[in-house]
Design a protein around this motif. Structure first.
Motif, short mmCIF file in Angstrom:
data_model
loop_
_atom_site.label_atom_id
_atom_site.label_comp_id
_atom_site.label_asym_id
_atom_site.label_seq_id
_atom_site.Cartn_x
_atom_site.Cartn_y
_atom_site.Cartn_z
N SER A 374 0.83 -1.20 0.00
CA SER A 374 0.00 0.00 0.00
C SER A 374 0.87 1.26 0.00
N SER A 375 2.11 1.16 0.49
CA SER A 375 2.96 2.35 0.44
C SER A 375 3.28 2.69 -1.01
N ALA A 376 3.47 1.67 -1.86
CA ALA A 376 3.74 1.93 -3.27
C ALA A 376 2.55 2.62 -3.92
N ILE A 377 1.35 2.12 -3.62
CA ILE A 377 0.14 2.73 -4.17
C ILE A 377 0.07 4.20 -3.75
N PHE A 378 0.40 4.43 -2.48
CA PHE A 378 0.24 5.77 -1.94
C PHE A 378 1.33 6.72 -2.42
N VAL A 379 2.56 6.22 -2.56
CA VAL A 379 3.64 7.06 -3.09
C VAL A 379 3.23 7.56 -4.47
N GLY A 380 2.71 6.64 -5.30
CA GLY A 380 2.26 7.03 -6.64
C GLY A 380 1.16 8.06 -6.56
N TRP A 381 0.21 7.82 -5.67
CA TRP A 381 -0.93 8.73 -5.55
C TRP A 381 -0.47 10.14 -5.17
N GLY A 382 0.43 10.21 -4.20
CA GLY A 382 0.92 11.51 -3.75
C GLY A 382 1.67 12.23 -4.86
N ALA A 383 2.52 11.49 -5.59
CA ALA A 383 3.30 12.11 -6.66
C ALA A 383 2.37 12.61 -7.77
N VAL A 384 1.34 11.82 -8.09
CA VAL A 384 0.41 12.23 -9.14
C VAL A 384 -0.33 13.50 -8.72
N LEU A 385 -0.73 13.54 -7.45
CA LEU A 385 -1.43 14.73 -6.96
C LEU A 385 -0.54 15.97 -7.10
#
Lengths: 617, 396
Positions: A374-385
């Motif tokens: 889930s950290s990978a999912i979230f890292v991506g999400w934060g960077a995209v934001l």
């Protein structure tokens, strides 16, 4: 052209997302979907059978669907039905993944042939496997790749065996209802005979023999484990009540005198399937769902099944690739329409990504980051934001490009991290604190997003600078401002996140700072960001130097995120991986190559010293 | 002098120190594989000079393991960073709103560095084991030892004279006037293998001529210290004792021969009887904890621990008992000590509590708050300036 192209892009995106919303067509007269939605308990939580099937298959084969020996694919749930109702056929489906040439060599196979093997392929070699597995190093940290693969194969075989007999007891499956009937009849007289024998009175030896035979058979099955299929009786069931597995439920008959109706229904499903009677099968399923309804009243289970088939992260990652390409092309051709199209698609992809994140939070009842996956999912999400915000400000395609790149890469990483099984696993007691998970873990992960985003922007700078004259002074200056801003942001979040971790540690085990590898990794990110900013303000580096430092930031962050977990020491070593080692090394080498590329003389027409941007603190 | 001030206040020095800090933390983390967390912490972060050696199991280790990398240790870097930060502030800093965030941040960093030193001097950690139904008034740490002489003649209390491990060096001479004793350390071994002549006739000749070791024919052979996280060193010493009336013989003391497993080695001096032990260093508390019940829950159908909890009572002499529940993420703070649920044993009937005494525990909180606030202020100032400039640009 100005609106037509963006609309076309958006249409493609909507189609890709929409395909996930259509219920999957299993092309079967049996109601596979309804079967997939049956609630069971595994790994400490209640989940649909579909998730059990997917997680098991991923663990065995590294894939979400089974590859048939002849061409074609089989969905995880269809494979599980085959395994449960028709094991002879299922044993021919190659689901065991073996990569290690030395392990393959044990069976006289070569690596080039294939990587997936069926239970029947492995059956003649069980003795060799068992013998070799008993000789591996007992200390897991010191095992070689060969030993690790061997242990993995042994546990995969056991897992398969347990799974194959989780909803029926094995043996002659056509007669399973007869067996249960006999069990129900023999329980009363068998127990009487047993008690009589205990008291030293005369007893019916035949009754006792049949009773003890089946009792020991069911005791074996109950000890074997397997997921829970029978929820606790009563109106109010809690999420952490224990569900009985098949063996336990069968043994309960000794006390109750009656076969549990849920066990009976699973047996009926087995028999109807084997008799090719879809109508009976589907009717039994409806009855089974009615019985199980009180156990999953919140709709979590049905939602999880939908979530599984929708595959939001897969769909988002497809969109990210398209965005990436659109943005890259826009720098050569049709800049405005393509950039606008990329931006619209980015908004759509971000929405789907966010939905996936929220969906997992809803299923688990936890903050977004609970494990490495889930950290990978979230890292991506934060960077995209962050990239989305940059694109909104600068409108140059750069924000879309880096969002697409980081979003895609992190989702690929997440996909590979998911291979270890259930990604919604329960939290270890030490980590069980929603408050700290929501603050420390989330903030530090956003820090990772920011350093990766800064590093990726710097890569764009280095690459676009290569062809002579392609990087305008204006773009270079705006890239520099972006990297600088994002680095400040990264320092803020990394520092606050790291220190909140210190507070958590102080609250939990009385040590604000314990020099644990993961803590140290986070500290290195903080120090690195601080170094970048001080080098800049002290004019030790100019625009290009700052960019190269930002690229090195990627290496620092990867070390903190994954490298520290590979050391296998300390409280944070929850995500030990070994296959990833190669990829991390490759990543580090690639970053060094990019830095070296950036050190080459700038092409004519791009060499200017930064001016205004350098003066501010 | 001026050039020294310029050097100490330069931003170049800051960058170099930060770079060295990164290297130190990186290599200090790598070496945890070999030394465990505690020893690596001592060698790298609580030292003035650290030395990293190329691990022999790495690629080309056989050829490269001679390679050693010296690095400034945590203390050196901490002091230099403090000096650099303070000097730089005096040299460059002019008070203004625009820079207020940076000033607060740097003040916080100063407090953080100071708190690092405070913790390494003041923090004491030890562990307390309690069985269900039992009680304990002390905690011990297996990272440190003490040599003790105990007089149990008073029915109300035991009198304990303790000598810290740091004084027990080979050849050290220690006077103990309160016991009427002096002692010579013949041999001190941080880790040792113990054996008896009976089991191992080829072993070295036992050196103790008094006490249990002499009776059993016990000998000790020095071993390399075990730094793994779960490893415990069998610290052992050979000591010579001397009273006012003359020599009292050579004794072997070891932390495996503790009060729970061995009958005491006793010694008579001046009409009083003392028990002699080398044991894990103990911290006595002014109160006792009684463990009423230990609970260990797992998630249904799995071995994943869900919760550990110790239901205890605090027993202070002259006060009524005070109940408390210690569980994951919820420690008990009492009398300057903090108790954390750390581990358990004996089929879930014994609980281990981590006992921490750290008078400076609030300092890092202050530091973190300062840095956090400072960075947020600075970030907001930047953001506001940036957006106003952007909107001015788009208007024009």
């Amino acid at each position: 052209m100005k609106t037509f192209v963006p609309l076309l892009c958006l249409l493609v995106g909507v189609i890709i997302i929409g395909r996930g919303l259509v219920p999957p067509n299993y092309q079967s007269e049996y109601d596979v979907r309804s079967f997939a939605e049956l609630p069971v308990q595994s790994g400490g939580r209640v989940l649909p059978l579909d998730s059990v099937a997917r997680n098991s298959l991923r663990l065995l084969s590294g894939r979400q669907s089974a590859k048939l020996p002849e061409d074609g694919k089989m969905s995880a749930i269809a494979w599980f039905m085959e395994l449960s109702f028709n094991p002879v056929a299922a044993d021919k489906i190659p689901v065991f993944r073996i990569d290690n040439p030395q392990v393959l060599g044990l069976f006289g196979w070569q690596q080039e042939d294939r990587k997936l093997f069926s239970f029947d392929d492995l059956r003649p070699h069980f003795q060799t496997i068992q013998q070799m597995a008993s000789q591996v190093n007992p200390e897991p940290k010191l095992r070689s790749a060969y030993e690790r693969q061997l242990i993995k194969l042994t546990s995969a075989l056991m897992e398969y065996d347990v799974l194959a007999r989780s909803i029926q007891p094995g043996g002659n499956l056509d007669q399973v209802l007869l067996e249960y009937g006999a069990w129900e009849r023999i329980v009363e007289p068998g127990r009487t005979a047993f008690d009589q024998k205990e008291r030293g009175e005369s007893f019916d030896a035949e009754d006792l023999e049949r009773f003890t035979f089946l009792t020991s058979r069911y005791l074996d099955i109950s000890k074997r484990g397997g997921f829970g299929i029978v929820p606790p009786a009563g109106e109010q069931t809690k999420a952490d009540d224990h569900w009985l597995n098949l063996g336990e439920a069968l043994l309960q008959t000794i006390e109750s005198g009656q076969l549990n109706p849920i066990v009976d229904d699973y047996a009926k499903l087995t028999v109807f399937w084997r008799q090719a009677n879809p109508q009976g099968f589907n009717e039994t399923l409806t009855a089974l769902h009615t019985q199980l309804a009180p156990a999953s009243p919140t709709g979590h289970v049905a939602f999880e099944e939908f979530f599984n088939t929708f595959e939001p992260f897969y769909r988002a990652s497809v969109l990210y690739v398209i965005i990436l390409l659109l943005a890259a092309i826009s720098w050569l051709w049709m800049p405005l329409p393509l950039q606008r199209g990329a931006f619209w698609l980015l908004v759509l992809a971000f929405a789907v990504h966010t939905f996936g994140l929220l969906g997992r939070m809803y299923i688990q009842g936890r903050p977004p980051v609970t494990n490495l996956y889930s950290s990978a999912i979230f890292v991506g999400w934060g960077a995209v934001l962050l990239g989305l915000i940059l694109e909104r400000i600068y409108r140059s395609g750069i924000g879309s490009f880096v969002s697409g790149l980081v979003g895609f890469v992190t989702l690929i990483i997440a996909h590979n991290l998911a291979l270890s099984g259930d990604t919604l696993e329960m939290m270890q007691a030490v980590l069980d604190s929603n408050f700290w998970l929501a603050t420390h873990v989330v903030i530090i992960t956003i820090g990772y997003s920011a350093t990766f985003l800064a590093g990726t922007l710097a890569i764009v700078y280095v690459l676009r600078r290569l062809p002579a004259g392609r990087l305008s002074r204006e773009t270079a200056a705006s890239l520099y401002r972006m990297v600088y801003g994002i680095t400040c942001f990264a320092l803020l979040f990394s520092f606050v996140g790291t220190m909140l971790g210190g507070v958590w540690a102080d609250q939990s085990w009385g040590r604000f700072w314990g020099w644990d590898p993961k803590e140290n990794g986070a500290l290195i990110i903080v120090l690195w960001c601080a170094l970048m900013l001080h080098a800049r303000i002290g004019r030790l580096v100019g625009e290009r130097g700052f960019m190269l430092l930002a690229i090195f930031g990627n290496i620092v962050t990867v070390w903190s995120w994954f490298g520290t977990n590979m050391l296998g020491v300390g409280l944070h070593s929850y995500g030990f991986m070994d296959k990833a080692f190669f990829w991390i090394l490759l990543f580090i080498v690639s970053q060094f190559a990019l830095i070296a590329l950036g050190l080459t003389r700038p092409a004519p027409g791009t060499r200017t010293t930064p001016k205004a941007a350098n003066g501010q603190a | 002098m001026k050039s020294l001030y310029r050097f100490l206040s330069s931003l170049k020095l800051t960058v170099v120190l930060l770079a060295f800090s990164i290297l130190l933390v990186f290599f200090g983390t790598l070496d945890q594989v070999h030394y465990g967390i505690h020893e690596a912490q001592r060698r790298y972060f609580e030292s003035f000079l650290a030395l990293w050696q190329y691990p022999s199991e790495w690629f080309g280790g056989l050829q490269l393991s001679w390679f050693k990398l010296p690095l400034p240790g945590g203390f050196t870097l901490g002091i230099l960073l403090l000096v650099n930060l303070c000097c730089a502030h005096f040299r460059y800093f002019r008070l203004s709103w625009k820079r207020s965030g940076i000033a607060i941040t740097h003040l916080g960093v100063v407090v953080l560095l100071v708190s690092g030193f405070l913790v390494s001097w003041l923090q004491e950690e030890s562990q307390m084991w309690i069985d269900e139904g039992g009680q304990s008034n002390y905690a011990e740490t297996h990272l440190d030892n003490e040599l003790v002489f105990i007089d149990r003649s008073n029915p109300d209390y035991d009198e304990v004279v303790s000598i810290p491990q740091s004084l027990l060096r080979d050849g050290a001479h220690i006077e103990l006037p309160q016991l009427g004793l002096s002692l010579n350390v013949v041999d001190f071994m941080l880790n040792a293998g113990l054996g008896t002549k009976m089991q191992n006739p080829n072993g070295p000749t036992p050196r103790a001529d008094r006490g249990a070791a002499a009776r059993m024919g016990l000998f000790a052979v020095e071993k390399a210290p075990d730094y793994s996280d779960k490893g415990i060193n069998t610290t052992t010493a050979i000591i010579e004792l001397e009273g006012a009336e003359g020599p009292l013989g050579t004794w072997l003391v070891s932390n495996v021969m503790d009060e729970h497993r061995f009958p005491p080695q006793t010694l008579e001096v001046g009409g009083r009887t003392y028990e002699v032990y080398l044991r894990f260093k103990r911290t006595y508390l002014p109160f006792s904890l009684e463990l009423k019940k230990f609970t260990h829950d797992k998630y249904p159908g799995t071995d994943i621990p869900k919760n550990f909890a110790s239901d205890v009572r605090i027993l202070t002499p002259g006060e009524s008992p005070q109940p408390a529940l210690i569980y994951m993420n919820h420690p008990l703070r009492h009398g300057g000590f903090t108790f954390y649920q750390a581990s358990f044993g004996k089929q879930d009937t014994a609980s281990m509590l981590q006992v921490v005494r750290n008078p400076s525990w609030l300092v890092p909180y202050l530091a973190v708050t300062l840095v956090g606030i400072g960075m947020c202020i600075q970030f907001l100032i930047h953001l506001v300036r940036f957006t106003t400039r952007r909107s001015a640009q788009s208007r024009s």
